[in-house]
Design a protein around this motif. Structure first.
Motif, PDB file in Angstrom:
ATOM      1  N   GLY B 130      17.520  17.313  -2.442  1.00 42.55           N
ATOM      2  CA  GLY B 130      16.614  16.170  -2.393  1.00 42.55           C
ATOM      3  C   GLY B 130      17.337  14.867  -2.108  1.00 42.55           C
ATOM      4  N   ALA B 152       8.101   4.649   8.292  1.00 40.92           N
ATOM      5  CA  ALA B 152       8.703   4.169   7.043  1.00 40.92           C
ATOM      6  C   ALA B 152       7.645   4.119   5.943  1.00 40.92           C
ATOM      7  CB  ALA B 152       9.327   2.796   7.246  1.00 40.92           C
ATOM      8  N   GLU B 153       6.439   3.679   6.317  1.00 43.38           N
ATOM      9  CA  GLU B 153       5.358   3.586   5.332  1.00 43.38           C
ATOM     10  C   GLU B 153       4.975   4.974   4.806  1.00 43.38           C
ATOM     11  OE1 GLU B 153       3.777   0.758   4.011  1.00 43.38           O
ATOM     12  OE2 GLU B 153       5.472  -0.234   4.963  1.00 43.38           O
ATOM     13  N   MET B 156       7.557   6.243   2.549  1.00 42.68           N
ATOM     14  CA  MET B 156       7.439   5.540   1.266  1.00 42.68           C
ATOM     15  C   MET B 156       6.304   6.140   0.432  1.00 42.68           C
ATOM     16  SD  MET B 156       8.726   3.120  -0.631  1.00 42.68           S
ATOM     17  CE  MET B 156       8.155   2.350  -2.154  1.00 42.68           C
ATOM     18  N   ASN B 157       5.240   6.566   1.097  1.00 37.44           N
ATOM     19  CA  ASN B 157       4.131   7.182   0.355  1.00 37.44           C
ATOM     20  C   ASN B 157       4.599   8.395  -0.455  1.00 37.44           C
ATOM     21  OD1 ASN B 157       2.332   5.341   1.320  1.00 37.44           O
ATOM     22  ND2 ASN B 157       1.544   6.659   2.971  1.00 37.44           N
ATOM     23  N   ALA B 159       7.944   8.832  -1.221  1.00 42.13           N
ATOM     24  CA  ALA B 159       9.074   8.380  -2.042  1.00 42.13           C
ATOM     25  C   ALA B 159       8.632   7.730  -3.338  1.00 42.13           C
ATOM     26  CB  ALA B 159       9.930   7.403  -1.245  1.00 42.13           C
ATOM     27  N   GLU B 160       7.362   7.321  -3.408  1.00 35.61           N
ATOM     28  CA  GLU B 160       6.873   6.625  -4.606  1.00 35.61           C
ATOM     29  C   GLU B 160       6.782   7.515  -5.843  1.00 35.61           C
ATOM     30  OE1 GLU B 160       4.145   2.879  -3.659  1.00 35.61           O
ATOM     31  OE2 GLU B 160       3.189   4.750  -3.076  1.00 35.61           O
ATOM     32  N   GLN B 186       9.401  12.777   2.499  1.00 34.71           N
ATOM     33  CA  GLN B 186      10.109  11.504   2.683  1.00 34.71           C
ATOM     34  C   GLN B 186      11.304  11.709   3.613  1.00 34.71           C
ATOM     35  OE1 GLN B 186      12.155  10.015  -0.835  1.00 34.71           O
ATOM     36  NE2 GLN B 186      13.317   8.579   0.415  1.00 34.71           N
ATOM     37  N   LEU B 187      12.075  12.728   3.324  1.00 36.71           N
ATOM     38  CA  LEU B 187      13.322  12.901   4.070  1.00 36.71           C
ATOM     39  C   LEU B 187      13.100  13.566   5.431  1.00 36.71           C
ATOM     40  CD1 LEU B 187      15.633  13.804   1.061  1.00 36.71           C
ATOM     41  CD2 LEU B 187      15.392  11.600   2.211  1.00 36.71           C
ATOM     42  N   LEU B 190      11.982  10.713   7.950  1.00 39.66           N
ATOM     43  CA  LEU B 190      12.983   9.715   8.344  1.00 39.66           C
ATOM     44  C   LEU B 190      14.087  10.351   9.187  1.00 39.66           C
ATOM     45  CD1 LEU B 190      13.365   7.871   4.920  1.00 39.66           C
ATOM     46  CD2 LEU B 190      12.239   6.990   6.973  1.00 39.66           C
TER      47      LEU B 190
END
Lengths: 636, 252
Positions: B130, B152-153, B156-157, B159-160, B186-187, B190
């Motif tokens: 992770g 990115a958004e 972030m959704n 990653a929160e 998330q990963l 990106l």
């Protein structure tokens, strides 16, 4: 106590390079022979533990939560500063350095702060490479916003959860090292004692919070990244478990404690609702970018905010400080809020709140734009208060937030005890008498990712690789001392609960050693604290048993330390007969009622030395400024 | 305003002891306080009366550290949407209500005491991948990796996620797929996560299965209980990532 800050020679911009070149190194093959204990798993702790393990050291990382991902750095909202100058608005390493030194009211070391500004850029690089989802512009480049105390836009952010995202990045790096075998995580452990052997830090004694067992852990060096001590005020924006115990125990074993009275009161927190409040919630200072702070012009005006016409509102920050307006640094904003409330102009039923109003920004930029920018902060506010900031102004009031004081460290982040290091909020190093917004994350990560891993070799290279034996008498003695304290707490069997004592201590500190302090109040606080401590040890009740998960006992140990430590804060506040940074001494003000700093007598760090059964002794590290002239800090 | 409630709390003195419900009157409670402050008040009273207080996990009390959590009237973190237990305020309850308070329970989450559970299984899953494997110091200049704003958004959704475990407690299968999916998404979204994308998906899913978490049955209870509103799209993305890795990649 000898205070040698070990500032490297050469021009300011070359000191860090010079230091790294002059430092001794430990060869890669030898690193695995050294064990390092890192206490704390916030930004500083996890970044340090991960990086040291990457270098090949064997690391044990301790945290009192159930997993290292919960350190209180996680709650930082607004952002992290760096001197990237992506906005091409005149930023530079020197400007970030200058703003930080000035923001700290010229009570920090030039060399440390310059190094922090230098490293700031690499922190952003590192975090981005880890996959920290910072906010972006449409072109995919990193976005920035501005923060209090600066006139450039240099703050990187991930919605209102920058601390969370940076911490999860560091936690990921830490978990990767756990997987690779370089780090062992010991969660739900609380450090109860530091162990020194022949004057050097060689281990710790911990309590396993699940079973209550005491445990001995030996190492070649001990790193404390245990955060700040704001909870000595009971109500603060800190997490409930944040405490002073680890650094206080280290202090009692010989580590000097610097500037304990430098406590930052954050101006934008949700006001207190009543006697059962357990903590205060911060609303990011970034809100002041668009929010306007005001109170009614007439004291006692109890009309709802929307019925107070424009002409009868006092936008006191904009009026008093036209250059910075609502973006003045935290201490200025806090002090002014208190002043307005003291004048009877405070709002809400308690009279202890001011408005932070977004109506103008909503009209100018549209509701959608404002919601996008601050949506999650607004939701958080509404969840707690039941009121929507899009429809009526927020109410805010200052609260204890960050402690600039901490263990004294030299340029290498080593305390006055050889082998003992302090990182992040636990040390005193970079923020002087006041920290600028978005600089705490920067410092925690600079310390953990870049500084400690580059300086610790200088110490270890001169230390034998022989394993430290946890069976030594020093360990047994420390373990006995810890066990005795625990027993004592359990056997008082008095009438008052831990929280009851903690609340009373907090009240004393807030009333007499808070936003504004004076000699009379501080002396009164000393008497009150001594009496309260006496009562604590005679009338405390701690339910449950020692060898068990016992949260009351955990808190009792922390409050016992706060009760000793509080006295030193007050002593430090008394000794500093000047107003600087967050520290307003009411006796020391200009004719315009602004704080008056006294460089002639107080351009120093006050470092307290523990003495058994005696008052602590104050030692001084004099600060010299060769690259900036300590001007009067004015935001008018 | 003050209200009076009946609290039925599941007590258990240790991992291997028997648990039982105990009933306590709340006494008059201000509607302005938070749920955990109500428990504080109860614990103060129990302490004074010589009974052991209720052990519960909590820390930041502002909804971000992920430490707190209990099942209130059958719902992890209580009845308010997108709200952690520490952020739940008593104004959402009314006079005379009975609150049944239990710990998060699942095979992979061991109960320690009262409302305290062991969530270290989450650490074990993250340990398998992770993260992005990048040593300190070897990162390129930050703006050399452009990331579209929307990407990115979305990252972030995911990653929160605060790692609280409510998704597992809410799921009939005690699945941790929302937690795992959030991190994998998330990963995977990106560019930084690209090189390890396949290995990560395979390793994290494998560990999740090993630890005894169940499978997703599309009940969507996790999404409904998640205090951060993390969408089950992340589970879909995780499944895609896993399939892609299992079929198209050369990772073992």
């Amino acid at each position: 106590m000898k205070l040698d800050a070990k500032i490297p020679g050469g021009p300011l911009a070359e000191k860090w390079d010079n230091h790294r070149f002059a430092s001794k190194l430990v060869s890669p093959a030898n690193r695995r022979k050294y064990e390092i204990i890192v206490v704390g798993s916030g930004l500083a702790g996890s970044s340090a533990a991960a990086t040291l393990a990457e270098q090949g050291y064997r690391v044990k990382n301790f945290c009192l939560q159930d997993t290292p991902r919960r350190g209180h750095s996680i709650a930082a909202q607004g952002g992290i500063n760096a001197a990237k100058n992506y906005q091409n608005d005149g930023d530079s390493i020197f400007r970030l350095f200058y703003d930080t030194i000035k923001g700290g009211d010229f009570r920090a070391r030039e060399a440390n702060v310059y190094r922090l500004a230098q490293i700031s850029n690499r922190i952003i690089d590192q975090a981005v490479a880890q996959g920290v989802p910072f906010a972006r512009d449409y072109g995919g480049q990193l976005a920035n916003r501005s923060f209090g105390g600066a006139q450039v836009s240099r703050t990187f952010y991930a919605r209102g959860q920058t601390g969370q995202q940076l911490l999860l990045g560091a936690y990921g790096a830490l978990m990767r090292q756990v997987k690779q075998g370089g780090v062992e995580i010991l969660a739900r452990r609380e450090m109860l004692e530091l162990v020194t052997i022949e004057g050097e830090a060689r281990g710790i004694v911990t309590r396993n919070l699940l079973t209550g067992e005491t445990e001995r852990h030996a190492a070649h060096a001990v790193v404390l990244a245990t955060g700040g001590y704001g909870n000595v005020y009971f109500l603060s924006t800190n997490a409930m478990s944040s405490n002073v115990s680890a650094i206080w125990r280290a202090h009692k074993k010989g580590a000097g404690f610097a500037n304990p009275s430098f406590v930052q009161i954050h101006p934008t927190c949700i006001p207190v609702h009543g006697e059962h409040q357990s903590k205060l919630t911060l609303m990011s200072e970034s809100l002041r970018n668009d929010g306007r702070v005001w109170v009614p012009k007439t004291p006692g005006d109890k009309r709802p905010p929307n019925q107070i016409p424009e002409a009868e509102r006092d936008y006191y920050l904009e009026n008093k400080y036209p250059a910075f307006g609502n973006m003045v640094p935290r201490d200025v904003a806090s002090r002014n809020a208190k002043e307005q409330c003291d004048l009877g102009k405070g709002v809400t039923e308690t009279g202890l709140a001011v408005y932070l109003d977004f109506a103008g920004a909503i009209e100018r930029n549209g509701a959608e734009a404002i919601r996008k920018k601050y949506g999650n902060l607004f939701e958080m506010y509404e969840r707690i208060t039941g009121r929507d900031p899009m429809r009526q102004p927020m109410t805010i009031y200052p609260a204890v937030h960050y402690t600039m004081g901490g263990l004294w460290v030299d340029y290498e982040l080593m305390t006055t005890l050889p082998g003992l290091y302090a990182l992040g909020e636990a040390n005193f190093s970079d923020h002087g008498a006041n920290r600028l917004g978005a600089s705490a994350l920067m410092q925690g990560l600079a310390d953990g990712y870049f500084i400690l891993p580059a300086t610790i070799g200088n110490y270890l290279a001169g230390t034998s690789t022989d394993p430290v034996d946890p069976g030594r008498e020093e360990f047994k003695q420390a373990e006995r001392a810890a066990a005795e304290r625990t027993d004592r707490l359990l056997t008082i069997k008095g009438k008052r609960t831990v929280d009851d004592f903690h609340k009373e201590l907090g009240r004393i500190m807030w009333d007499h050693c808070g936003i504004a302090r004076n000699c009379e109040g501080l002396e009164k606080a000393q008497t009150l604290i001594t009496a309260l401590r006496e009562e604590f040890w005679n009338n405390l009740v701690v339910p449950g048993r020692g060898p068990d998960l016992n949260q009351s006992l955990e808190r009792a140990g922390r409050v016992a330390d706060f009760l000793e430590f509080a006295e030193m804060i007050v002593e430090d506040a008394l000794a500093r007969e000047e107003s600087c940074g967050c520290h307003l001494r009411e006796e020391c003000r200009t004719e315009e009622h602004e704080p008056r700093r006294d460089d002639e007598h107080f351009s120093h760090v006050a470092v307290w030395e523990h003495r058994e059964n005696e008052r602590p002794r104050m030692n001084l590290e004099h600060l010299s400024f060769e690259n900036v002239a300590p001007g009067r800090r004015s935001y008018k | 305003m003050k209200i009076n409630l009946t609290l039925k709390i599941r007590r258990q003195s240790g991992p291997d002891e028997k648990g039982q419900f105990r009933t306590y009157p709340s006494g008059p409670i201000s509607t302005e306080i938070s749920f955990l402050e109500m428990l504080d008040i109860l614990n103060e009273r129990l302490t004074r009366e010589g009974e052991e207080p209720v052990a519960f996990d909590h820390d930041c009390r502002e909804g971000i550290c992920g430490t707190c959590g209990a099942v209130v009237n059958g719902i992890p973190h209580g009845p308010e949407k997108k709200t952690t237990l520490c952020q739940l305020h008593m104004r959402h309850f009314k006079e005379g209500d009975t609150l049944v308070i239990e710990p998060f329970r699942a095979r992979a989450l061991k109960l320690e005491k009262d409302l305290v559970v062991d969530r270290s299984a989450f650490d074990q899953i993250i340990r398998e991948g992770g993260y992005v494997s990048v040593n300190t110091g070897s990162a390129p200049e930050a703006n050399t990796i452009p990331v579209p704003q929307n990407t990115a958004e979305q990252a972030m959704n995911g990653a929160e996620c605060i790692g609280c475990g409510a998704c597992v407690a809410a799921c009939p299968n005690a699945s941790a797929m929302l937690f795992v999916g959030a991190k994998i998404s998330q990963l995977a979204l990106l560019p930084q996560g690209g090189p390890e994308r396949s290995r990560r998906a395979l390793a994290m899913v494998k560990k999740m299965d090993e630890l005894g978490f169940g499978n997703c049955g599309n009940e969507r209870e996790c999404e409904a209980a998640c205090p951060k509103g993390i969408s089950i799209r992340n589970i879909a993305r995780m499944n895609r990532e896993f399939l892609r890795a299992a079929i198209c990649s050369e990772e073992e």
